[in-house]
Write an enzyme that holds these catalytic residues in place. Structure first.
Site, mmCIF file in Angstrom:
data_model
loop_
_atom_site.group_PDB
_atom_site.id
_atom_site.type_symbol
_atom_site.label_atom_id
_atom_site.label_comp_id
_atom_site.label_asym_id
_atom_site.label_seq_id
_atom_site.Cartn_x
_atom_site.Cartn_y
_atom_site.Cartn_z
ATOM 1 N N GLU A 24 -3.399 7.262 -5.387
ATOM 2 C CA GLU A 24 -3.697 6.708 -6.708
ATOM 3 C C GLU A 24 -4.993 7.292 -7.261
ATOM 4 O O GLU A 24 -5.924 7.545 -6.503
ATOM 5 C CB GLU A 24 -3.848 5.184 -6.595
ATOM 6 C CG GLU A 24 -2.555 4.507 -6.171
ATOM 7 C CD GLU A 24 -2.763 3.074 -5.727
ATOM 8 O OE1 GLU A 24 -1.874 2.553 -5.029
ATOM 9 O OE2 GLU A 24 -3.798 2.490 -6.074
ATOM 10 N N ARG A 37 0.859 -1.179 0.000
ATOM 11 C CA ARG A 37 0.000 0.000 0.000
ATOM 12 C C ARG A 37 0.899 1.233 0.000
ATOM 13 O O ARG A 37 1.882 1.294 0.738
ATOM 14 C CB ARG A 37 -0.915 0.034 1.241
ATOM 15 C CG ARG A 37 -2.070 -0.966 1.201
ATOM 16 C CD ARG A 37 -3.151 -0.562 0.199
ATOM 17 N NE ARG A 37 -4.259 -1.500 0.151
ATOM 18 C CZ ARG A 37 -4.342 -2.538 -0.678
ATOM 19 N NH1 ARG A 37 -3.340 -2.798 -1.510
ATOM 20 N NH2 ARG A 37 -5.392 -3.336 -0.660
ATOM 21 N N HIS A 49 -0.993 -0.123 -9.932
ATOM 22 C CA HIS A 49 -1.651 -0.971 -8.931
ATOM 23 C C HIS A 49 -2.284 -2.198 -9.585
ATOM 24 O O HIS A 49 -3.474 -2.469 -9.421
ATOM 25 C CB HIS A 49 -2.716 -0.180 -8.145
ATOM 26 C CG HIS A 49 -3.071 -0.855 -6.836
ATOM 27 N ND1 HIS A 49 -3.616 -0.176 -5.762
ATOM 28 C CD2 HIS A 49 -2.974 -2.138 -6.422
ATOM 29 C CE1 HIS A 49 -3.802 -1.013 -4.753
ATOM 30 N NE2 HIS A 49 -3.438 -2.209 -5.137
#
Lengths: 332, 339
Positions: free
Chosen positions: B278, B249, B296
């Site tokens: 993000e 993360r 991601h």
């Protein structure tokens, strides 16, 4: 005036000479590592004379030559070296040496394949995951600021469970196989001869290997038999999802046919460190996101080069001490 | 009129599963991806109502929620769902779910289990090799036509001699360790607790781990404790030759500090699949050749999505059939996750 020559006084002019026609990259980078008390270098490229004249004038008693991929040891050159007994290449490959002539004259050849295997295998696996999982392509996507606008990036494909066909199960191939097993891949291979004590299924030709594989990794040497061995037929057998990784020599693959297959989508992608006419790379490959290109570099590290230096010097010192060579290339 | 076939419940009888926002699978494959004959979806995001109004109006009987990283299940949301008994998430991470509130109310939670661990670990290795051996940067070099004009590209660095430090030795961390061992790397780790029976060296904190490794791999969960765990001190301990890989993360790393270290050469490089905000990525990174970035998607493969489909549908069907969940999360010893 007379010079008194002491036997223990190894003044430079007494040391046997090792000819270098053009310096291997590793020599240029680490010349200080090649200094030895057992030999000195005769540097042909530093002379203004044309090569054949230089060799005729100065290399008549030379017993050993140091070369690499860019410094071909041809029939003509061998003929100008009547005392030649040893060819040491700093590279893994030996396709730049006229092996038939060496065999005929009893000239021994040593290479440095052993020191490059791990780095080569790391590179091959790295390229395979990159193409399968679109690492470089996704990096480009993010780097161009496309993530906020375009959202998701196309999916890659899982490595585990893939059938990976290794072409040439020498040092590089075995090192690659070991790594691929840790990812849960099934390893298959083709080699000139089946290897005893190896747990992977053997295929007697590249076509059959390709037909049964999801990816091919080219790890073999370039010879008359392997030139253009991976051709359109083999690539069609590999299939539309299939991936080719080449860290060996460009000419093992029919490059023109490979470019066509990639452009037409007959294979799924490629990771290439070597090309038929380096440093020229077919421009059609520049636009393809499913192709990852390396300038004959990804297999090399400073550690590998240092180890190559040591191996080269080790072979030369052994030769001049009449001791067994460290890495002579066996005739198979 | 013919009697209704009692073994085939009409659409109206199927229990609802609430979805607050479409998960990545819906975006990629369409909203039929988790279809089942045993339940139907209630899509809050298709309503013009604001979420609290929607929940009050339409979701009072809902027993199950399908969540994903971008669709957090907060305490406030939970309080508006009096009949909620199950939260299923499509992710392996759980930091977007208020686990304390779930535990308090006896709400079960089911995640993706370990189905993503292998693909995630593969991404870690790919990013690490890429950064060390400049794969993407060299690819750009060749494709810009620079090999013929500019000559040789700088050498990369050997992988096998690297000491790898894994932050969080869970399912993903263990898969990473197994792979990197095959490349010859030595493995050490930091975790909440030392793991018995694990052959790798344990370090009690991230800073000491960083000081003793060449490649730091972030594989842990995002919690209050791990927020900005990788800070100036840890990056400094990692040093000029160190590389960091993050597939966990974004907020586990102090991103501003990381960007500064990368620009100033205080660490060798980074491979990053996740970021603090993000899909916004610090634009300073775009010009750096020692950084490799992915959007991601370290767990996203065609195969893993198929596995996910089976797990999500399997969990929901099990719940509605009053059978054991496939991948239940044990709530008793969960750390506190940021809300």
């Amino acid at each position: 005036m007379e010079h008194h020559r002491e036997r223990s006084d190894h003044r430079p002019q007494d040391l046997p000479q090792v000819l270098i026609i053009r310096p291997p990259p590793v020599f240029t980078l680490f010349e200080e590592k090649f200094i030895s008390s057992k030999f000195q270098f005769l540097k042909a490229w530093e002379s203004t004379l044309p090569l054949d004249q230089f060799l005729t004038n100065y290399a008549g008693s030379v017993r050993a030559v140091l070369c690499s991929g860019a410094s071909l040891i041809t029939l003509d050159i061998i003929r100008l070296l009547p005392s030649l007994q040893l060819v040491v290449t700093a590279s893994a490959g030996i396709n730049h040496i006229d092996l038939n002539e060496c065999r005929r004259l009893g000239i021994v050849v040593t290479n440095a394949a052993a020191v490059y295997s791990d780095d080569g295998a790391d590179a091959a696996v790295g390229l395979l995951i990159d193409v399968l999982r679109k690492i470089s392509a996704a990096d480009r996507f993010v780097r161009h600021g496309l993530w906020p606008a375009k959202g998701e990036y196309p999916l890659g494909s899982k490595l585990g469970g893939k059938r990976v066909g290794i072409v040439g199960l020498g040092g590089f191939g075995l090192a690659a196989a070991k790594r691929l097993e840790a990812f849960g891949c099934t390893v298959l291979y083709n080699s000139r001869k089946q290897k005893p004590f190896v747990p992977y299924p053997f295929y007697s030709n590249v076509y059959d290997l390709a037909a049964d594989s999801d990816a091919l990794i080219i790890c073999c040497g370039l010879t008359a038999e392997t030139r253009h061995m991976v051709n359109r037929e083999v690539m069609l057998a590999l299939g539309k999802q299939g991936i080719i990784i080449n860290i060996a020599r460009g000419a093992i693959i029919n490059e023109k046919e490979m470019v066509e297959c990639l452009v037409q989508g007959e294979i799924g992608g490629a990771g290439l460190d070597v090309f038929e006419n380096e440093p020229n790379v077919p421009k059609e490959l520049f636009e393809l996101d499913n192709v990852v290109l390396s300038p004959h570099r990804v297999v090399f590290t400073p550690d590998g080069f240092m180890a190559a230096c040591e191996l080269v010097v080790g072979n030369l010192e052994a030769f001049f001490s009449d001791k067994p060579l460290l890495s002579s290339v066996m005739d198979e | 009129m013919a009697p209704q076939n009692q073994s085939q419940p009409s659409q109206n009888d199927l229990p609802y599963v609430l979805i607050l926002k479409p998960p990545p699978s819906f975006v990629i494959f369409g909203d039929h991806f988790f279809n089942s004959a045993k339940f139907q979806f209630l899509k809050a995001y298709e309503s013009p109502l604001r979420l609290p109004q929607f929940l009050l109006a339409h979701a009072q009987s809902v027993q199950a929620v399908l969540s994903s990283g971008g669709a957090p299940v907060t305490a406030d949301t939970i309080r508006l769902l009096p009949n909620l008994r199950l939260v299923v998430t499509t992710s392996q991470g759980l930091n977007h779910i208020d686990l304390s509130e779930c535990r308090l109310r006896g709400i079960s939670v089911a995640g993706a289990g370990t189905i993503f661990s292998a693909d995630c670990a593969d991404s870690v290795v790919a990013l690490l090799i890429d950064v060390l051996r400049k794969v993407s940067a060299a690819n750009r070099f060749v494709k810009q036509g620079l090999w013929s004009s500019q000559g040789d590209y700088p050498l990369g660095s050997k992988l096998g001699v690297k000491r790898v430090g894994i932050v969080g030795l869970g399912s993903i961390g263990s898969e990473v360790a197994k792979r990197l061992e095959a490349f010859g790397c030595t493995i050490s780790y930091n975790s909440r607790n030392k793991k018995p029976l694990v052959p790798y060296t344990f370090y009690p904190n991230a800073r000491e781990l960083a000081a003793n490794c060449d490649a730091l791999i972030i594989c842990c969960a995002l919690t209050d404790e791990t927020h900005h765990l990788i800070n100036k001190q840890v990056l400094s301990a990692l040093g000029k030759d160190g590389v960091i890989i993050n597939i966990a993360r974004g907020p586990i790393i102090d991103e501003k500090e990381l960007v500064r270290c990368l620009i100033e050469g205080e660490i060798r490089g980074a491979g990053l699949d996740v970021f603090e905000h993000e899909p916004d990525v610090p634009s300073e990174l775009f010009a750096l050749d020692n950084v490799v970035m992915s959007p991601h998607n370290a767990v996203f493969t065609r195969e893993s999505f198929e596995d996910l489909r089976k797990v999500v549908v399997g969990n929901l069907e099990a719940f509605f059939s009053i059978e054991p969940l496939l991948t239940p999360v044990v709530l008793d010893d969960q750390p506190h996750f940021p809300g």
